[in-house]
Design an enzyme around this catalytic site. Sequence first.
Site, PDB file in Angstrom:
ATOM      1  CE1 TYR A   1     -12.610   0.661  -1.812  1.00 31.74           C
ATOM      2  CE2 TYR A   1     -13.900  -0.523  -0.167  1.00 31.74           C
ATOM      3  CZ  TYR A   1     -13.404   0.672  -0.679  1.00 31.74           C
ATOM      4  OH  TYR A   1     -13.680   1.862  -0.057  1.00 31.74           O
TER       5      TYR A   1
ATOM      6  NE  ARG B   1     -12.623   5.714   7.854  1.00 32.81           N
ATOM      7  CZ  ARG B   1     -13.162   6.045   6.689  1.00 32.81           C
ATOM      8  NH1 ARG B   1     -13.589   7.277   6.500  1.00 32.81           N
ATOM      9  NH2 ARG B   1     -13.272   5.179   5.720  1.00 32.81           N
TER      10      ARG B   1
ATOM     11  CG  ASP C   1      -7.993  -0.637   5.317  1.00 33.03           C
ATOM     12  OD1 ASP C   1      -8.541  -1.265   4.389  1.00 33.03           O
ATOM     13  OD2 ASP C   1      -8.036   0.605   5.402  1.00 33.03           O
TER      14      ASP C   1
ATOM     15  NE  ARG D   1       0.730   6.816   6.853  1.00 34.50           N
ATOM     16  CZ  ARG D   1      -0.433   7.012   6.242  1.00 34.50           C
ATOM     17  NH1 ARG D   1      -1.523   7.230   6.943  1.00 34.50           N
ATOM     18  NH2 ARG D   1      -0.505   6.969   4.931  1.00 34.50           N
TER      19      ARG D   1
ATOM     20  NE  ARG E   1      -9.500   9.672   8.593  1.00 32.00           N
ATOM     21  CZ  ARG E   1     -10.441   9.423   7.715  1.00 32.00           C
ATOM     22  NH1 ARG E   1     -11.205   8.365   7.846  1.00 32.00           N
ATOM     23  NH2 ARG E   1     -10.643  10.233   6.699  1.00 32.00           N
TER      24      ARG E   1
END
Length: 344
Positions: free
Chosen positions: A152, A25, A75, A38, A29
């Site tokens: 998921y 990651r 992702d 973003r 972030r």
Amino acid sequence: MLKNDLLLRAACGEETERTPVWLMRQAGRILPEYRALRARLSGFKELVETPELAAEVTIQPVDALDVDAAIIFSDILVVPEAMGLTYEMVEARGPLFPETIKNAHDVERMRIADPEEHLGYVLEAIRVTKRALNGRVPLIGFAGAPWTILAYMVEGHGSKTFSKARRMLYQEPELAHALLRKITATTIAYLKAQVEAGANIVQVFDSWAGILPPAHYQEFSSRYIAEICAAIPSVPVTVFAKGAFWAVEEFAQFPCRTIGLDWNQDPRAVRPLVGDKTLQGNLDPCALYGTPAQVRAATTAMLDQFGPHRHIANLGHGVYPDTNPDNVKVFIETVKEYSPKLRG
């Protein structure tokens, strides 16, 4: 030709002048450059699905943190979407699937995705990134492990227990296998396409490995990971199964090159179990909340535990979004300064 091939040499078991380092990651972030980009967009999915922007974000940590590899910004949930199950990324809540897999009809309508047709935006992001990197560092591709993707698709969102998904394994195991086979076929085609587009190494993330009992993990997860590893012989494959400490010996038999460890695993205990595999990890992400001196101490202790060779330094999970980037730099710099000393 790569200017910095430390990661690939370490993954292949070769001795390196120092330990290579990157972070799960790392793309986004924690970086202000990522947050600024973003903020201009409609959301996470726009960023993932716009190749030029995904490439820009992929390269940001190489510039800002001087890591030894880039990992494509994407992702794991692009795979279920490519198969026909759309997801939303809800701010502060995480992924949400408006529809879920409930029965055999739902599984039947899931397609085995064609990578160029259904995931072409990721492949183009890889191609754009490779051109922009111009051989500075290797590029890591990735996908979720089939069990984690199924979790998921059946649950519909993140969960502490994934009880709906796990119930399927008990009540309708053949239905679960039918879905897992489709996810595995899609994942193999997708990872092969990533390699063809320019990925130098790929990682399989089994984020929810640790919620299964060992017998279920072997039946519903690791067998499919083994199939994926065997299908990608052209580049090194890393398997990272969070919480599945008891599966390490099984992973050692797989045709993967690197096994990722979470922060609860002791590298000294794992090393004798894995033969010539390379280990990746495994600093506790929360260690980066400490002072710079504490981060340095934790990092050197980690390096001592892994030893001088067949190690790729990383965290034991993804870096947390409120982590101070300066402490991330201390971690990376400490690996670069201290690891050569281990080599005597």
